[in-house]
Write a protein that holds these residues in place. Structure first.
Motif, PDB file in Angstrom:
ATOM      1  N   ALA A   1     -21.412   6.306 -19.880  1.00  0.00           N
ATOM      2  CA  ALA A   1     -22.684   6.417 -20.595  1.00  0.00           C
ATOM      3  C   ALA A   1     -23.826   5.709 -19.862  1.00  0.00           C
ATOM      4  O   ALA A   1     -24.997   6.025 -20.088  1.00  0.00           O
ATOM      5  CB  ALA A   1     -22.537   5.878 -22.017  1.00  0.00           C
ATOM      6  N   THR A   2     -23.494   4.766 -18.973  1.00  0.00           N
ATOM      7  CA  THR A   2     -24.567   4.116 -18.200  1.00  0.00           C
ATOM      8  C   THR A   2     -25.239   5.135 -17.276  1.00  0.00           C
ATOM      9  O   THR A   2     -26.420   5.010 -16.945  1.00  0.00           O
ATOM     10  CB  THR A   2     -24.001   2.921 -17.400  1.00  0.00           C
ATOM     11  OG1 THR A   2     -23.316   2.049 -18.307  1.00  0.00           O
ATOM     12  CG2 THR A   2     -25.100   2.125 -16.726  1.00  0.00           C
ATOM     13  N   LEU A   3     -24.488   6.177 -16.892  1.00  0.00           N
ATOM     14  CA  LEU A   3     -25.066   7.221 -16.036  1.00  0.00           C
ATOM     15  C   LEU A   3     -26.234   7.919 -16.739  1.00  0.00           C
ATOM     16  O   LEU A   3     -27.165   8.385 -16.090  1.00  0.00           O
ATOM     17  CB  LEU A   3     -23.998   8.252 -15.654  1.00  0.00           C
ATOM     18  CG  LEU A   3     -22.864   7.691 -14.771  1.00  0.00           C
ATOM     19  CD1 LEU A   3     -21.739   8.702 -14.631  1.00  0.00           C
ATOM     20  CD2 LEU A   3     -23.406   7.302 -13.389  1.00  0.00           C
ATOM     21  N   ILE A   4     -26.173   7.972 -18.083  1.00  0.00           N
ATOM     22  CA  ILE A   4     -27.274   8.603 -18.826  1.00  0.00           C
ATOM     23  C   ILE A   4     -28.567   7.827 -18.552  1.00  0.00           C
ATOM     24  O   ILE A   4     -29.632   8.400 -18.310  1.00  0.00           O
ATOM     25  CB  ILE A   4     -26.996   8.600 -20.354  1.00  0.00           C
ATOM     26  CG1 ILE A   4     -25.664   9.278 -20.657  1.00  0.00           C
ATOM     27  CG2 ILE A   4     -28.147   9.257 -21.124  1.00  0.00           C
ATOM     28  CD1 ILE A   4     -25.266   9.207 -22.136  1.00  0.00           C
ATOM     29  N   ALA A   5     -28.456   6.490 -18.567  1.00  0.00           N
ATOM     30  CA  ALA A   5     -29.652   5.673 -18.321  1.00  0.00           C
ATOM     31  C   ALA A   5     -30.162   5.910 -16.913  1.00  0.00           C
ATOM     32  O   ALA A   5     -31.377   6.019 -16.689  1.00  0.00           O
ATOM     33  CB  ALA A   5     -29.327   4.197 -18.527  1.00  0.00           C
ATOM     34  N   ILE A   6     -29.237   5.995 -15.958  1.00  0.00           N
ATOM     35  CA  ILE A   6     -29.666   6.190 -14.569  1.00  0.00           C
ATOM     36  C   ILE A   6     -30.449   7.497 -14.450  1.00  0.00           C
ATOM     37  O   ILE A   6     -31.454   7.578 -13.753  1.00  0.00           O
ATOM     38  CB  ILE A   6     -28.450   6.137 -13.623  1.00  0.00           C
ATOM     39  CG1 ILE A   6     -27.892   4.708 -13.645  1.00  0.00           C
ATOM     40  CG2 ILE A   6     -28.825   6.574 -12.207  1.00  0.00           C
ATOM     41  CD1 ILE A   6     -26.773   4.431 -12.727  1.00  0.00           C
ATOM     42  N   ALA A   7     -30.011   8.513 -15.190  1.00  0.00           N
ATOM     43  CA  ALA A   7     -30.701   9.801 -15.123  1.00  0.00           C
ATOM     44  C   ALA A   7     -32.074   9.752 -15.794  1.00  0.00           C
ATOM     45  O   ALA A   7     -33.011  10.399 -15.344  1.00  0.00           O
ATOM     46  CB  ALA A   7     -29.827  10.884 -15.769  1.00  0.00           C
ATOM     47  N   PHE A   8     -32.202   8.976 -16.873  1.00  0.00           N
ATOM     48  CA  PHE A   8     -33.414   9.113 -17.691  1.00  0.00           C
ATOM     49  C   PHE A   8     -34.391   7.946 -17.681  1.00  0.00           C
ATOM     50  O   PHE A   8     -35.526   8.093 -18.116  1.00  0.00           O
ATOM     51  CB  PHE A   8     -33.030   9.422 -19.149  1.00  0.00           C
ATOM     52  CG  PHE A   8     -32.440  10.799 -19.300  1.00  0.00           C
ATOM     53  CD1 PHE A   8     -33.224  11.924 -19.103  1.00  0.00           C
ATOM     54  CD2 PHE A   8     -31.101  10.974 -19.615  1.00  0.00           C
ATOM     55  CE1 PHE A   8     -32.695  13.198 -19.221  1.00  0.00           C
ATOM     56  CE2 PHE A   8     -30.549  12.238 -19.729  1.00  0.00           C
ATOM     57  CZ  PHE A   8     -31.347  13.355 -19.536  1.00  0.00           C
ATOM     58  N   ILE A   9     -33.955   6.784 -17.194  1.00  0.00           N
ATOM     59  CA  ILE A   9     -34.795   5.592 -17.389  1.00  0.00           C
ATOM     60  C   ILE A   9     -36.174   5.725 -16.728  1.00  0.00           C
ATOM     61  O   ILE A   9     -37.176   5.287 -17.278  1.00  0.00           O
ATOM     62  CB  ILE A   9     -34.066   4.308 -16.939  1.00  0.00           C
ATOM     63  CG1 ILE A   9     -34.865   3.068 -17.320  1.00  0.00           C
ATOM     64  CG2 ILE A   9     -33.757   4.311 -15.443  1.00  0.00           C
ATOM     65  CD1 ILE A   9     -34.095   1.769 -17.219  1.00  0.00           C
ATOM     66  N   ASP A  10     -36.247   6.361 -15.557  1.00  0.00           N
ATOM     67  CA  ASP A  10     -37.554   6.495 -14.907  1.00  0.00           C
ATOM     68  C   ASP A  10     -38.300   7.728 -15.392  1.00  0.00           C
ATOM     69  O   ASP A  10     -39.513   7.803 -15.303  1.00  0.00           O
ATOM     70  CB  ASP A  10     -37.386   6.524 -13.382  1.00  0.00           C
ATOM     71  CG  ASP A  10     -36.979   5.149 -12.855  1.00  0.00           C
ATOM     72  OD1 ASP A  10     -37.531   4.145 -13.343  1.00  0.00           O
ATOM     73  OD2 ASP A  10     -36.100   5.071 -11.982  1.00  0.00           O
ATOM     74  N   ARG A  11     -37.563   8.712 -15.923  1.00  0.00           N
ATOM     75  CA  ARG A  11     -38.219   9.938 -16.391  1.00  0.00           C
ATOM     76  C   ARG A  11     -38.802   9.756 -17.783  1.00  0.00           C
ATOM     77  O   ARG A  11     -39.934  10.118 -18.063  1.00  0.00           O
ATOM     78  CB  ARG A  11     -37.194  11.074 -16.426  1.00  0.00           C
ATOM     79  CG  ARG A  11     -37.495  12.118 -15.359  1.00  0.00           C
ATOM     80  CD  ARG A  11     -36.635  13.322 -15.524  1.00  0.00           C
ATOM     81  NE  ARG A  11     -35.314  13.100 -14.938  1.00  0.00           N
ATOM     82  CZ  ARG A  11     -34.296  13.940 -15.107  1.00  0.00           C
ATOM     83  NH1 ARG A  11     -34.432  15.008 -15.860  1.00  0.00           N
ATOM     84  NH2 ARG A  11     -33.139  13.708 -14.533  1.00  0.00           N
ATOM     85  N   LEU A  12     -38.009   9.173 -18.690  1.00  0.00           N
ATOM     86  CA  LEU A  12     -38.475   9.032 -20.077  1.00  0.00           C
ATOM     87  C   LEU A  12     -39.175   7.712 -20.328  1.00  0.00           C
ATOM     88  O   LEU A  12     -39.946   7.581 -21.283  1.00  0.00           O
ATOM     89  CB  LEU A  12     -37.283   9.140 -21.041  1.00  0.00           C
ATOM     90  CG  LEU A  12     -36.538  10.462 -21.065  1.00  0.00           C
ATOM     91  CD1 LEU A  12     -35.389  10.406 -22.051  1.00  0.00           C
ATOM     92  CD2 LEU A  12     -37.482  11.599 -21.445  1.00  0.00           C
ATOM     93  N   GLY A  13     -38.897   6.709 -19.509  1.00  0.00           N
ATOM     94  CA  GLY A  13     -39.475   5.386 -19.748  1.00  0.00           C
ATOM     95  C   GLY A  13     -38.488   4.480 -20.471  1.00  0.00           C
ATOM     96  O   GLY A  13     -37.413   4.916 -20.899  1.00  0.00           O
TER      97      GLY A  13
END
Ligand code: BGC
Length: 482
Positions: free
Chosen positions: A313-325
């Protein structure tokens, strides 16, 4: 109040252009190894304890000391880590951490008695603390602004991989009672970290701060050959211009930086008081109480439902943290964590009142997986990212150290008192309390924590200076366009 929908995609400076160089990959390798060591050393003790107890006939107090003094060592190590990272540089602080990891692991593995074992645990803990400050700090200063969240999240991913590996190693070695090997094997990644740090490039920001301009320029050329080094250097220098060299410790607490300090400390505490380590440390016991009868069933549930899910589930953050904020991830994660903790609380209430335990066990398993998923894409990586980007350069090392030490202090308190609390008020109320902290934390973030995604460190610093307090609802788009 408006919640930012997505981080603006307009690049702000040449610093923001993406891309990879060999030097950046080495930085990433250092950060990942440091994170994995942090996670491994934190997770390994649960499996090693039985063997240690058998060999040294430990008293209950000694068991507690052997288990928890890594956390105390980490608390001290993170304070020292800020000083080391500011004085010696980010890279050399990691070198110190690697040496501590290797020495501590060897001391634990060879311990002839409990006193030496505890000394080894303290040394390892100290290394964990230094690494926990130096690695994300290094990552956040080396990363291009538009990939900073992703870079720091790789550190969190590595922590989760370290925890997962420690569960697997514990399982593989437990039959043979191999506690010395369980503790000692982490010397290998520690030595790898030493090897990786030696050729790594120092943070140009730190070099400029130390007046080593030519080295800073050379570091920029090595790390990001695609940017114009003089423009980049000028932008770092501009952000440091008004700052005298070394800020005193007291300045970390100066009124001008009250807002980032409150946000950093608040997030550090929130990450722990919502229960993550109570669940990581005591998962076996929670599953036992929820009806998982055999030891095998409990360790399997912990390894896969907690350990592996945490990594994935940490991979989800890697995918979205810079895109969604940062804010959307934090708020969504806290909602998921709160709801799943409430479900665990209700399931235990059913168990306590003699309800069907197979059903309650299933609910607990599903809810704990949902909790771990929600933590892993939000509070896990985002808290470390935000702590490492909100402070102005002149106090960054020390302020990050204070926030990290507070995080370890909170982790220590929660893991020390979890079982006592369960004895006093029961599982149901304890999980209810964690759920309450999720709700209160979500409300606080909604109102007080501004978006930092998509802004350069210099822009974030300017944001605090602009009017003392940026509006909490300021979308990342506003800053990213500057
Ligand atoms: C926290 C640790 C926790 C880990 C779990 C980290 O971000 O700081 O306390 O054990 O996440 O993945």
């Amino acid at each position: 109040m408006r919640v930012p929908q997505a981080v603006a995609r307009t690049a702000t400076t040449d610093d923001d252009a993406g891309g990879w160089s060999a030097a950046l990959l080495v930085v990433l390798a250092c950060v990942v190894l440091a994170g994995a060591l942090f996670g491994y050393d934190q997770g390994v003790i649960s499996g090693a304890l039985t063997g240690v107890q058998r060999e040294f006939a430990l008293s209950p107090l000694a068991v507690e000391v052997v288990t928890s003094w890594v956390t105390l060592g980490a608390l001290a190590g993170s304070l020292a880590g800020g000083e080391l990272a500011d004085r010696l540089g980010r890279r050399r602080a990691l070198l110190v951490a690697a040496a501590l990891f290797a020495t501590g692991a060897a001391t634990e593995a060879a311990a002839p008695g409990v006193a030496v074992l505890v000394a080894g645990r303290l040394i390892v803990g100290f290394g964990v603390g230094v690494a926990a400050v130096a690695a994300p700090l290094y990552a956040s200063e080396m990363a291009p602004a538009r990939q900073r969240g992703r870079f720091v999240s790789c550190y969190q991913l590595a922590i989760t991989i370290g925890i997962f590996l420690s569960y697997l190693v514990d399982q593989a070695l437990s039959a043979g009672g191999g506690w010395r090997l369980m503790l000692g094997v982490s010397a290998v990644p520690a030595l790898l970290l030493l090897v990786a740090v030696v050729p790594a490039v120092e943070s140009p920001r730190w070099l400029v701060r130390k007046g080593r301009r030519a080295e800073a320029r050379a570091a920029i050329v090595r790390a990001r050959p695609w940017v114009d080094p003089d423009t980049r250097l000028a932008s770092i220098e501009a952000s440091l211009r008004d700052e005298p060299q070394d800020a005193a410790w007291a300045e970390v607490f100066a009124p001008a930086w009250r807002r980032p300090l409150v946000i950093g400390l608040g997030l550090a505490i929130l990450q722990q008081v919502t229960g993550i380590n109570a669940i990581i440390y005591y998962a076996d016991r929670i599953f036992a109480a929820a009806g998982f009868a055999t030891e095998h069933a409990q360790t399997q549930a912990t390894t896969w439902a907690i350990g592996a899910v945490n990594v994935a589930a940490t991979l989800i953050a890697i995918a979205f943290i810079d895109r969604l904020g940062r804010r959307p991830l934090l708020l969504a994660g806290l909602a998921g964590m709160g709801a799943s903790l409430a479900a665990v609380g209700i399931a235990f209430h059913t168990i306590d009142s003699g309800g069907a335990s197979v059903f309650a066990g299933t609910v607990t398993l599903v809810a704990l997986v949902a909790f771990i998923v929600s933590f892993a894409f939000s509070l896990g990586p985002v808290v470390w990212t935000v702590i490492n980007e909100i402070f102005p350069g002149r106090v960054r090392g020390r302020a990050v150290a204070v926030a990290t030490a507070v995080n370890w202090g909170a982790a220590f308190v929660v893991s020390e008192f979890f079982l006592t609390l369960v004895d006093a008020v029961g599982e149901s109320a304890t999980f209810g309390l964690f759920a309450f902290f999720c709700a209160a934390g979500g409300l606080w973030i909604w109102r007080q924590v501004p978006e930092t995604g998509g802004r350069s460190l210099e822009q974030i610093q300017a944001m605090w200076q602009a009017n003392g307090a940026p509006p909490a609802s300021a979308g990342p788009a506003a800053g990213a366009a500057g």
